[in-house]
Design an enzyme around this catalytic site. Structure first.
Site, PDB file in Angstrom:
ATOM      1  N   LYS A 250       0.889  -1.317  -0.221  1.00 32.59           N
ATOM      2  CA  LYS A 250       0.026   0.013   0.010  1.00 32.59           C
ATOM      3  C   LYS A 250       0.882   1.364  -0.060  1.00 32.59           C
ATOM      4  O   LYS A 250       0.581   2.229  -0.615  1.00 32.59           O
ATOM      5  CB  LYS A 250      -0.683  -0.025   1.245  1.00 32.59           C
ATOM      6  CG  LYS A 250      -1.460   1.288   1.742  1.00 32.59           C
ATOM      7  CD  LYS A 250      -2.385   1.007   2.808  1.00 32.59           C
ATOM      8  CE  LYS A 250      -2.340   2.326   3.821  1.00 32.59           C
ATOM      9  NZ  LYS A 250      -1.297   2.952   4.256  1.00 32.59           N
TER      10      LYS A 250
ATOM     11  N   ARG B 219      -4.971  10.615   3.847  1.00 35.54           N
ATOM     12  CA  ARG B 219      -3.602  11.414   3.986  1.00 35.54           C
ATOM     13  C   ARG B 219      -2.791  11.281   2.744  1.00 35.54           C
ATOM     14  O   ARG B 219      -2.216  12.380   2.349  1.00 35.54           O
ATOM     15  CB  ARG B 219      -2.963  11.101   5.254  1.00 35.54           C
ATOM     16  CG  ARG B 219      -1.770  11.894   5.345  1.00 35.54           C
ATOM     17  CD  ARG B 219      -1.112  11.781   6.844  1.00 35.54           C
ATOM     18  NE  ARG B 219       0.313  12.175   6.669  1.00 35.54           N
ATOM     19  CZ  ARG B 219       0.440  13.728   7.199  1.00 35.54           C
ATOM     20  NH1 ARG B 219      -0.557  14.099   7.676  1.00 35.54           N
ATOM     21  NH2 ARG B 219       1.724  13.931   7.029  1.00 35.54           N
TER      22      ARG B 219
ATOM     23  N   ASP C   1       3.851   0.817  12.129  1.00 36.73           N
ATOM     24  CA  ASP C   1       2.688   0.176  11.603  1.00 36.73           C
ATOM     25  C   ASP C   1       2.354  -1.106  12.078  1.00 36.73           C
ATOM     26  O   ASP C   1       1.177  -1.611  11.874  1.00 36.73           O
ATOM     27  CB  ASP C   1       2.948   0.279  10.052  1.00 36.73           C
ATOM     28  CG  ASP C   1       2.564   1.678   9.427  1.00 36.73           C
ATOM     29  OD1 ASP C   1       1.995   2.585  10.132  1.00 36.73           O
ATOM     30  OD2 ASP C   1       2.541   1.751   8.238  1.00 36.73           O
TER      31      ASP C   1
HETATM   32  C1  UD1 Z   1       3.965   6.735   5.881  1.00 33.48           C
HETATM   33  C2  UD1 Z   1       3.150   5.653   6.131  1.00 33.48           C
HETATM   34  C3  UD1 Z   1       2.653   5.304   7.353  1.00 33.48           C
HETATM   35  C4  UD1 Z   1       3.677   5.354   8.173  1.00 33.48           C
HETATM   36  C5  UD1 Z   1       4.494   6.444   8.387  1.00 33.48           C
HETATM   37  C6  UD1 Z   1       5.677   6.253   9.282  1.00 33.48           C
HETATM   38  C7  UD1 Z   1       2.427   5.841   3.791  1.00 33.48           C
HETATM   39  C8  UD1 Z   1       1.177   6.036   2.681  1.00 33.48           C
HETATM   40  N1  UD1 Z   1       2.066   6.057   4.903  1.00 33.48           N
HETATM   41  O1  UD1 Z   1       3.289   8.011   6.481  1.00 33.48           O
HETATM   42  O2  UD1 Z   1       1.897   4.100   7.068  1.00 33.48           O
HETATM   43  O3  UD1 Z   1       2.918   4.745   9.477  1.00 33.48           O
HETATM   44  O4  UD1 Z   1       4.876   6.814   7.107  1.00 33.48           O
HETATM   45  O5  UD1 Z   1       6.456   4.974   8.952  1.00 33.48           O
HETATM   46  O6  UD1 Z   1       3.447   5.842   3.230  1.00 33.48           O
HETATM   47  N2  UD1 Z   1       5.326  14.865  10.163  1.00 33.48           N
HETATM   48  C9  UD1 Z   1       5.413  16.163  10.755  1.00 33.48           C
HETATM   49  N3  UD1 Z   1       5.344  17.019   9.376  1.00 33.48           N
HETATM   50  C10 UD1 Z   1       5.156  16.813   8.250  1.00 33.48           C
HETATM   51  C11 UD1 Z   1       5.095  15.311   7.963  1.00 33.48           C
HETATM   52  C12 UD1 Z   1       5.177  14.413   9.241  1.00 33.48           C
HETATM   53  O7  UD1 Z   1       5.459  16.598  11.802  1.00 33.48           O
HETATM   54  O8  UD1 Z   1       4.949  17.687   7.279  1.00 33.48           O
HETATM   55  C13 UD1 Z   1       5.371  14.071  11.448  1.00 33.48           C
HETATM   56  C14 UD1 Z   1       4.187  13.046  11.390  1.00 33.48           C
HETATM   57  O9  UD1 Z   1       3.425  13.642  12.335  1.00 33.48           O
HETATM   58  C15 UD1 Z   1       4.718  11.979  12.308  1.00 33.48           C
HETATM   59  C16 UD1 Z   1       6.200  11.671  11.788  1.00 33.48           C
HETATM   60  O10 UD1 Z   1       6.557  12.989  11.176  1.00 33.48           O
HETATM   61  O11 UD1 Z   1       4.893  11.938  13.766  1.00 33.48           O
HETATM   62  C17 UD1 Z   1       6.358  10.452  10.603  1.00 33.48           C
HETATM   63  O12 UD1 Z   1       5.265  10.946   9.872  1.00 33.48           O
HETATM   64  P1  UD1 Z   1       5.714  10.508   7.945  1.00 33.48           P
HETATM   65  O13 UD1 Z   1       6.912   9.752   8.115  1.00 33.48           O
HETATM   66  O14 UD1 Z   1       5.406  11.768   7.146  1.00 33.48           O
HETATM   67  O15 UD1 Z   1       4.637   9.509   7.781  1.00 33.48           O
HETATM   68  P2  UD1 Z   1       3.412   9.566   6.488  1.00 33.48           P
HETATM   69  O16 UD1 Z   1       4.210   9.910   5.481  1.00 33.48           O
HETATM   70  O17 UD1 Z   1       2.248  10.252   6.758  1.00 33.48           O
END
Ligand code: UD1
Length: 420
Positions: free
Chosen positions: A22, A94, A307
């Site tokens: 996914k 998201r 996850d």
């Molecule tokens: C992706 C995965 C998700 C997984 C996560 C962490 C996909 C579609 N989803 O989510 O399944 O749980 O990685 O491995 O690939 N953050 C910020 N600012 C931002 C972006 C992120 O503060 O602009 C923080 C988030 O709140 C979180 C952390 O960074 O605490 C990790 O998020 P991120 O790695 O961005 O996860 P996703 O890409 O949303």
């Protein structure tokens, strides 16, 4: 509303084949927008899960022609004629955030509303917006919408404050055709980032370094069609390993990349499970009762994946001894705890809401529970499989986002689960 009815106590045995990831296919589906040529893009091993179905719906709303044929998608994106993403669809997941980078590249502008997704704490998008701004995008936020524009993005140096998976991917999609060189420092290193690099390069892009914390993108003028098979889903594979471990099972997984699951395999071994890796197969043999593990700390890859934190907690509920689970990636990712307590688990969450202490109990008992989010839903199924009696799991809409036919996998392995 459909539910799973799980009757616990059956040992899982047999073999299953794991489908496409996914977290790979979602950014890849954004990448298809970069292909302005007449060529088709054929994606193979695509999981039929609701997040993908919604993303396909969004692509169609932008003018992309998408056809399903079994596990494959054939995609023509020459006719894309819209850079505004439908608000209702946007709010549902998201991952629509990746569309920003891709649509900016395609049109020089994009309009989206704030994205939705799982309720696992605050999920800001500041790193995405900072990255796009560093490439020269002008960003305006108004009335819950984000507008970004730049006639042609220009390469730049981006230092991510945190190795965000989504922000790394978004910047890759925005910089692939930018003028000059882009460097992403402190990039996320997840296998899905490598997968995105691989497909972008097959489309004619020039990306290097994915899988390390520095990624270099040399902007190219255009991309073309491709045929591509997405990597197997390491989270689904990990979930099945944990279901097998929780039932004292003997299970073989096919179509996996064992190297993507090293942190998970190490923790399962610590819990007393035997795991053998061979090419694209993993064999797990679990004892009747697991041992507690001292710590499970979730971290960006190659650390233990957030996850799989909830599924891991479900299986530690019955392990001999006390385990400590520390969630470092997301705040508020312990929503499964309340449901596991209903099944007789002994778990205490510290006031910082980041640490959970799990004292193994001799038995869990079936109960009516509700999946609060995607992976927590899978955790409740695992708990149900190892519990005494009947567990009803509600909230399948969450589970369906990321698991294709979870009940099918489990039934195939002899588990007693029914969807009603
Ligand atoms: C992706 C995965 C998700 C997984 C996560 C962490 C996909 C579609 N989803 O989510 O399944 O749980 O990685 O491995 O690939 N953050 C910020 N600012 C931002 C972006 C992120 O503060 O602009 C923080 C988030 O709140 C979180 C952390 O960074 O605490 C990790 O998020 P991120 O790695 O961005 O996860 P996703 O890409 O949303």
């Amino acid at each position: 509303m459909e539910k799973y009815i799980v009757h616990g106590g059956k040992r899982l045995e047999g073999s299953v084949r794991i489908g496409g990831a996914k977290n790979s296919i979602l950014p890849v589906l954004a990448a298809v927008l970069l292909n302005k040529s007449d060529d088709e893009i054929v994606l193979k091993n695509v999981p039929y899960i609701s997040d993908v179905i919604k993303m396909v719906e969004i692509l169609r709303s932008l003018g992309v022609n998408v056809t399903w044929s079994g596990k494959n998608l054939t995609i023509y994106s020459r006719g894309v004629n819209n850079y505004s993403v439908n608000e209702v669809l946007m709010r549902e997941m998201r991952s629509t955030i990746f569309l920003m980078g891709a649509l900016l590249t395609r049109f020089g502008q994009v309009c989206i509303s704030y994205p939705g997704g799982c309720a696992i704490g605050q999920r800001p998008i500041d790193l995405h917006l900072k990255g796009l701004t560093a490439l020269g995008a002008q960003i305006r936020e108004q009335h819950g919408y984000i507008y970004a524009s730049s006639p042609r993005l220009t390469g730049g140096n981006i230092h991510l404050d945190y190795p965000s998976v989504g922000a790394t991917e978004n910047v890759m999609l925005a910089s692939i055709c930018a003028r000059g060189i882009t460097m992403i420092y402190n990039a996320a290193k997840e296998p899905e980032i490598v997968d995105l690099q691989n497909i972008l390069n097959k489309m004619g892009g020039r990306v290097r370094g994915a899988g390390t914390d520095q990624i270099r993108i040399d902007g190219v003028s255009q991309l073309h069609g491709v045929e591509y098979t997405v990597i197997p889903d390491r989270v689904v594979a990990g979930t099945i390993l944990m279901a097998a471990a929780a039932t004292g099972g003997d299970v073989q997984l096919e179509n996996v990349i064992p190297g993507h699951l090293e942190a998970v395999i190490a923790k399962l071994r610590e819990a007393g499970v035997q795991i053998r890796a061979e090419n694209d197969r993993l064999h797990i043999l679990a004892p009747e009762r697991l041992r507690a593990v001292e710590f499970v700390r979730t971290l960006p890859y190659p650390g233990f994946p957030t996850d799989l934190q909830a599924p891991m907690m479900a299986l530690l509920c019955k392990a001999r001894g006390t385990s400590m689970i520390i969630e470092n990636v997301f705040d508020s990712r312990f929503k499964h705890v309340g449901e596991l307590l209903r099944m007789g688990a002994n778990i205490q969450v510290a006031t910082d809401a980041r640490t959970a202490v799990v004292k193994g109990v001799a038995q869990l008992t079936g109960a009516a529970v509700t999946a609060p989010d995607l992976r927590a839903g899978a955790a409740l199924v695992i708990a149900g499989l190892s519990a005494e009696g009947k567990t009803t799991v509600d909230g399948l809409n969450h589970i369906d986002r990321g698991y294709e036919n979870l009940d099918g996998y489990i039934s195939q392995l002899g588990g007693n689960i029914e969807r009603i």
